[in-house]
Design an enzyme around this catalytic site. Structure first.
Site: not given
Length: 455
Positions: A228, A262
Site C-alpha cells: 500500500e 496517502c
C-alpha cells in the site's frame, strides 16, 4: 545503534532507543515461528476473544495513546483519539467475521468431496510508516492474527514508542508470547529480515520507492508481498456539484492528519465553469483551520512528522511555483526550528510540476482546471498513482458511473472523501501498490488457499 525519538512540535528528544542486533532479530523471529506452531491450531473463538480484549484495552487507553502519537509524530490529539477508536473497531470486525471469511468452501466436482480451505502461512513481516502509527499496524494485525498467522513489526524509527505499546497491548489482551513482536531496527536492515527463511510473506505501507525495494527483495526470495504505497488522489468537482459540500469535504480531506495521508485529497480537478467559486470557498475554509500544539484538543493542524519531511515538501512547492504555479495561500516556512508547514494552495498547476506529478505529503492543495467532465477524467487518470479518487456532482447516477468505470483507482467515492473502512477492501493500482487490506479480501492475502480433493 541508538535512535532518538524527536518531538516535531519543539524539537526535543522524547526518548532514545537501542536497536536490536541482527542476532536478536533472528531470535525474535525464531520465537515467533515457535509460537505459530501452537497459535495456528487455536480456534477462531480463541483468537476472537484476544482481539475483543485488545479492542477493550485500546478504548481504555485511547487518551494516553493519542498523546503518545502527538508527541512522537505530531498528530493532533483528537485525530489520535479517532485513530485508536478505529483500531478497536477493526479488532472487533475481524473477531466477529473472521471465521466466516475463512470457512471451508465446498465445490461440486466428480470427487466424493472437494473443497477450498484457508490455512495460515506462518510469520508475516509488516513494514509500517509513521503517519498512522496504530491504525496502519492494526489493519494488518487484526486479520493476520485472526487467520492464525504470527507477525513481526518493523515500524518507522520515529514511532518506536507506539510500536512497543502495540506489542504490550496484545500481550495484555491475552495473545500468547511471541505471537506478535516488534523489531527495533532501521530501514537498512529490512532486507536481512526478509531473507530469514522463517518469514513467509511481507506487507509494506509506505512510499513507492520503499515498496519497490521491498518487492524486489521479497521477489528474489519468492515471498508474497502486499504493498500500500503513495497516492495523489484526484477529486473531481463537476459543473453541477454542490460547491459548498465539495469545498468543505475537499479541505477536510486534504488536511486529515495535517495533510500526511496517502488517501487524502491532493489534486483538485475543477471544471472551469465553477473553478472561481470553488477556489474562493476552498481558500476561506483552509484559512479557518486551527494550527498549533498537537496536544491541544482544539488543534486541527499539527506539525509535519519530521523537519526533513517538511523541507522536502517545501522544495516541491517552491519548484512548482518556479515552474509557473500560483501560490494563493501559504508556501512560506515561518520557523525553521519546528516541523510546521502552513496550509498551502497552488493554482495554475500543470503537468511537469511536482504539484501535478508527485505526491505532496503535507497540507498542500493543487487546483487544476479542466474544460469539462471528459477532460477532468483525463487529468485524474494522468498519474503514476492509483489509490483513491472522488467525484462531486448532484447527478448521482452520472457520478457513480464515473466512479465505477472511468477512474483508475482502488477506491472511488461520490460526494464524500476517500477513507478506509474495515468492511471495504483497501489498496491501489499502478504505483500505489497491489494486494488488498481489510474486508474479506484482506484476511485472505496471507493464507494458503488450499484445494482438497477426496475421491
Amino acid at each position: 545503534m541508538i535512535i532518538d525519538s524527536i518531538n516535531p512540535f519543539n524539537g526535543t528528544i522524547i526518548k532514545s532507543y537501542e536497536t536490536h542486533t541482527i542476532n536478536e532479530v533472528n531470535k525474535i523471529i525464531s520465537s515467533s515461528y515457535s509460537a505459530w506452531q501452537d497459535w495456528s491450531n487455536t480456534s477462531f473463538s480463541e483468537r476472537a476473544n484476544c482481539l475483543n480484549n485488545a479492542a477493550l484495552i485500546l478504548r481504555e487507553r485511547k487518551a494516553e495513546l493519542a498523546k503518545l502519537m502527538a508527541l512522537e509524530m505530531g498528530k493532533p490529539f483528537k485525530g489520535g483519539l479517532a485513530e485508536i477508536e478505529k483500531c478497536a473497531d477493526c479488532c472487533e470486525y475481524y473477531a466477529v467475521n473472521g471465521a466466516e471469511f475463512l470457512k471451508d468452501e465446498p465445490v461440486n466436482t466428480e470427487a466424493s468431496k472437494s473443497f477450498i480451505t484457508y490455512q495460515p502461512l506462518g510469520v508475516i513481516l509488516a513494514v509500517m510508516p509513521w503517519n498512522f502509527p496504530f491504525w496502519q499496524v492494526f489493519r494488518f494485525l487484526a486479520p493476520t492474527l485472526m487467520a492464525g498467522n504470527c507477525g513481526v513489526l518493523k515500524h518507522a524509527s520515529n514511532v518506536f514508542g507506539c510500536a512497543i505499546e502495540i506489542e504490550n497491548i496484545l500481550k495484555s489482551a491475552g495473545f500468547p508470547e511471541n505471537v506478535f513482536r516488534t523489531l527495533l531496527i532501521p530501514g537498512s536492515e529490512v532486507d536481512a529480515v526478509i531473507e530469514n527463511e522463517l518469514i513467509m510473506a511481507v506487507t509494506l505501507t509506505g512510499s513507492t520507492a520503499a515498496g519497490k525495494k521491498v518487492a524486489q527483495k521479497a521477489g528474489s526470495m519468492l515471498k508474497k508481498v502486499v504493498l500500500e504505497l503513495g497516492g495523489s488522489d484526484a477529486y473531481l468537482i463537476l459543473e453541477d456539484a454542490d460547491i459548498e459540500l465539495a469545498a468543505e469535504t475537499c479541505v477536510n480531506s486534504r488536511l486529515i492528519n495535517s495533510g500526511q495521508s496517502c488517501i487524502s485529497a491532493k489534486r483538485f480537478v475543477v471544471v472551469e465553469s465553477v473553478q472561481e467559486e470553488f477556489t474562493s470557498l476552498f481558500v476561506k475554509k483552509m484559512t479557518s483551520k486551527i494550527i498549533g500544539d498537537p496536544l491541544q484538543e482544539t488543534t486541527e493542524i499539527g506539525p509535519q512528522a519530521r523537519i526533513d519531511l517538511r523541507n522536502e515538501l517545501h522544495e516541491q512547492v517552491k519548484k512548482s511555483v518556479g515552474m509557473g504555479a500560483k501560490c494563493l495561500l501559504g508556501g512560506v516556512i515561518s520557523d525553521v526550528n519546528n516541523a510546521f508547514y502552513p496550509p498551502t494552495i497552488l493554482t495554475e498547476v500543470c503537468k511537469g510540476m511536482p504539484a501535478y506529478d508527485e505526491e505532496l505529503f503535507g497540507p498542500v492543495a493543487a487546483i487544476i482546471k479542466a474544460k469539462d467532465e471528459g477532460h477532468a477524467i483525463q487529468i485524474a487518470n494522468d498519474s503514476i498513482f492509483g489509490l483513491g479518487a472522488a467525484i462531486f456532482s448532484k447527478d448521482i447516477k452520472r457520478a457513480e458511473n464515473i466512479a465505477a468505470t472511468k477512474l483508475q483507482a482502488g477506491a472511488c467515492f461520490v460526494n464524500a472523501f476517500v477513507k478506509s473502512d474495515s468492511r471495504l477492501p483497501f489498496g491501489g493500482i499502478k504505483q500505489s501498490g497491489y494486494g488488498r487490506e481489510l474486508s474479506y479480501h484482506g484476511i485472505r492475502e496471507f493464507v494458503n488457499v488450499k484445494t482438497v480433493f477426496v475421491k
